[in-house]
Design a protein around this motif. Structure first.
Motif, PDB file in Angstrom:
ATOM      1  N   ARG A  12       0.820  -1.211   0.000  1.00  0.00           N
ATOM      2  CA  ARG A  12       0.000   0.000   0.000  1.00  0.00           C
ATOM      3  C   ARG A  12       0.855   1.261   0.000  1.00  0.00           C
ATOM      4  NH1 ARG A  12      -2.414  -2.351   5.414  1.00  0.00           N
ATOM      5  NH2 ARG A  12      -0.151  -2.702   5.506  1.00  0.00           N
ATOM      6  N   SER A  13       1.714   1.409   0.980  1.00  0.00           N
ATOM      7  CA  SER A  13       2.536   2.611   1.116  1.00  0.00           C
ATOM      8  C   SER A  13       3.937   2.372   0.557  1.00  0.00           C
ATOM      9  CB  SER A  13       2.628   3.017   2.594  1.00  0.00           C
ATOM     10  OG  SER A  13       3.021   1.916   3.396  1.00  0.00           O
ATOM     11  N   TRP A  14       4.340   3.250  -0.365  1.00  0.00           N
ATOM     12  CA  TRP A  14       5.656   3.162  -1.008  1.00  0.00           C
ATOM     13  C   TRP A  14       6.421   4.447  -0.678  1.00  0.00           C
ATOM     14  CZ3 TRP A  14       7.202  -0.934  -4.364  1.00  0.00           C
ATOM     15  CH2 TRP A  14       6.222  -1.908  -4.574  1.00  0.00           C
ATOM     16  N   LEU A  15       7.385   4.328   0.230  1.00  0.00           N
ATOM     17  CA  LEU A  15       8.099   5.491   0.748  1.00  0.00           C
ATOM     18  C   LEU A  15       9.352   5.785  -0.075  1.00  0.00           C
ATOM     19  CD1 LEU A  15       8.649   7.664   2.883  1.00  0.00           C
ATOM     20  CD2 LEU A  15       9.639   5.869   4.335  1.00  0.00           C
ATOM     21  N   LEU A  16       9.371   6.976  -0.687  1.00  0.00           N
ATOM     22  CA  LEU A  16      10.528   7.427  -1.456  1.00  0.00           C
ATOM     23  C   LEU A  16      11.512   8.136  -0.528  1.00  0.00           C
ATOM     24  CD1 LEU A  16       8.529   8.762  -4.494  1.00  0.00           C
ATOM     25  CD2 LEU A  16      10.422   7.148  -4.712  1.00  0.00           C
ATOM     26  N   VAL A  17      12.782   7.692  -0.554  1.00  0.00           N
ATOM     27  CA  VAL A  17      13.819   8.240   0.307  1.00  0.00           C
ATOM     28  C   VAL A  17      14.949   8.782  -0.572  1.00  0.00           C
ATOM     29  CG1 VAL A  17      15.347   7.768   2.245  1.00  0.00           C
ATOM     30  CG2 VAL A  17      13.267   6.412   1.959  1.00  0.00           C
ATOM     31  N   PRO A  18      15.353  10.039  -0.403  1.00  0.00           N
ATOM     32  CA  PRO A  18      16.415  10.600  -1.243  1.00  0.00           C
ATOM     33  C   PRO A  18      17.724   9.816  -1.103  1.00  0.00           C
ATOM     34  CG  PRO A  18      15.295  12.323  -0.018  1.00  0.00           C
ATOM     35  CD  PRO A  18      14.828  11.026   0.550  1.00  0.00           C
ATOM     36  N   ALA A  19      18.285   9.388  -2.215  1.00  0.00           N
ATOM     37  CA  ALA A  19      19.545   8.645  -2.181  1.00  0.00           C
ATOM     38  C   ALA A  19      20.700   9.515  -1.717  1.00  0.00           C
ATOM     39  CB  ALA A  19      19.846   8.075  -3.570  1.00  0.00           C
ATOM     40  N   SER A  20      20.511  10.826  -1.765  1.00  0.00           N
ATOM     41  CA  SER A  20      21.550  11.758  -1.332  1.00  0.00           C
ATOM     42  C   SER A  20      21.570  11.942   0.187  1.00  0.00           C
ATOM     43  CB  SER A  20      21.345  13.121  -2.007  1.00  0.00           C
ATOM     44  OG  SER A  20      20.028  13.591  -1.795  1.00  0.00           O
TER      45      SER A  20
END
Length: 283
Positions: A12-20
């Protein structure tokens, strides 16, 4: 990490995390998000791409797992992204930015380990026009909607009705290609997140992107069957079985299928609700 392992087919939840910002990787992993996506595309400036890629590879080769959003197939970074991730044992799959044709998916698959799952991120008018072909590509695992870039590309407004056609196209293409239901774009304002999540569910979508771990629990709740629905489903199935499977009208079998789907979802998400006492013809 989410307390319960959820299959990416129903996540359901897809968390985008900055690779930087590798210091955020552990925080994301401990969050309630069903799936974590390390973002090497829009969240990273061009000058920081190399270091971000290095930090991502290090995370995925030291006992951690995550999805990775890679740069689009027309960018100068795409080939290096694929090459770097090819040997990462912790790679769950990749999200391909700006997917605009089936060849973008096929070419990406050719550069990764066989069987690598690919989320096709549709975020342009051209991608939407070709969404049926994208969904039918053998390498497509699931489709996601990049609402921000899509609105910029098409000049669509903020009113949810502006994207109804686009969301419907993603849902129809996914279903026709026998893919899991698509993943909606993020709702940035947490105040509007419950209604945004409810709208995505109403449209037939079963996942949603988010940019902060605080949004994950709200999305999970909004995209899970409600306690009322679960109680009804158990009650309907019990009543149907008690009747010996007797068909009383043409709505019984569709309602039975709906009830069974709700029960399976509740089991998958670890939700337990006492059955409601309903008649065979109830709800």
């Amino acid at each position: 990490m989410s307390p319960r392992t959820i299959s990416p087919q129903i996540a359901r939840s897809w968390l985008l995390v900055p690779a930087s910002h590798p210091e955020l990787f552990a925080i994301a992993q401990e969050s309630e998000a069903d799936a974590i996506i390390i973002d090497m595309e829009d969240a990273v400036a061009a000058n920081d791409k190399k270091q971000a890629r290095k930090d991502t590879v290090e995370w995925l080769t030291t006992g951690h797992r995550a999805w990775v959003r890679i740069n689009d197939a027309s960018s100068e970074f795409w080939s290096e992204d694929c090459a770097a991730l090819k040997q990462c044992e912790g790679l769950e799959g990749v999200m391909l930015a700006k997917s605009e044709s089936s060849s973008h998916l096929d070419d990406t698959a050719d550069r990764l380990v066989d069987g690598t799952r690919i989320l096709a991120l549709v975020e342009t008018a051209r991608g939407m026009q070709n969404v049926a072909h994208i969904a039918a590509a053998p390498s497509t695992f699931r489709i996601a909607f990049g609402t921000g870039d899509f609105k910029r590309d098409t000049a669509a407004g903020e009113d949810p009705i502006a994207l109804v056609y686009a969301r419907s196209q993603l849902v129809i293409a996914s279903r026709a290609a026998r893919l899991p239901a698509p993943i909606d774009g993020p709702t940035l304002n947490i105040t509007h997140l419950p209604s945004g999540t409810a709208h995505a569910k109403e449209m037939g979508m079963s996942g949603k992107l988010c940019l902060t771990h605080e949004h994950a629990a709200i999305i999970n709740a909004g995209l899970s069957p409600s306690e009322k629905d679960i109680a009804w489903a158990h009650g309907f199935i019990a009543a149907f079985e008690a009747s010996g499977g007797k068909i009383t009208d043409g709505s019984d079998l569709p309602r039975l299928a709906r009830a069974q789907k709700i029960v399976h979802q509740a089991e998958d998400f670890g939700i337990e609700v006492a059955p409601a006492e309903v008649s065979h013809s109830g709800y």
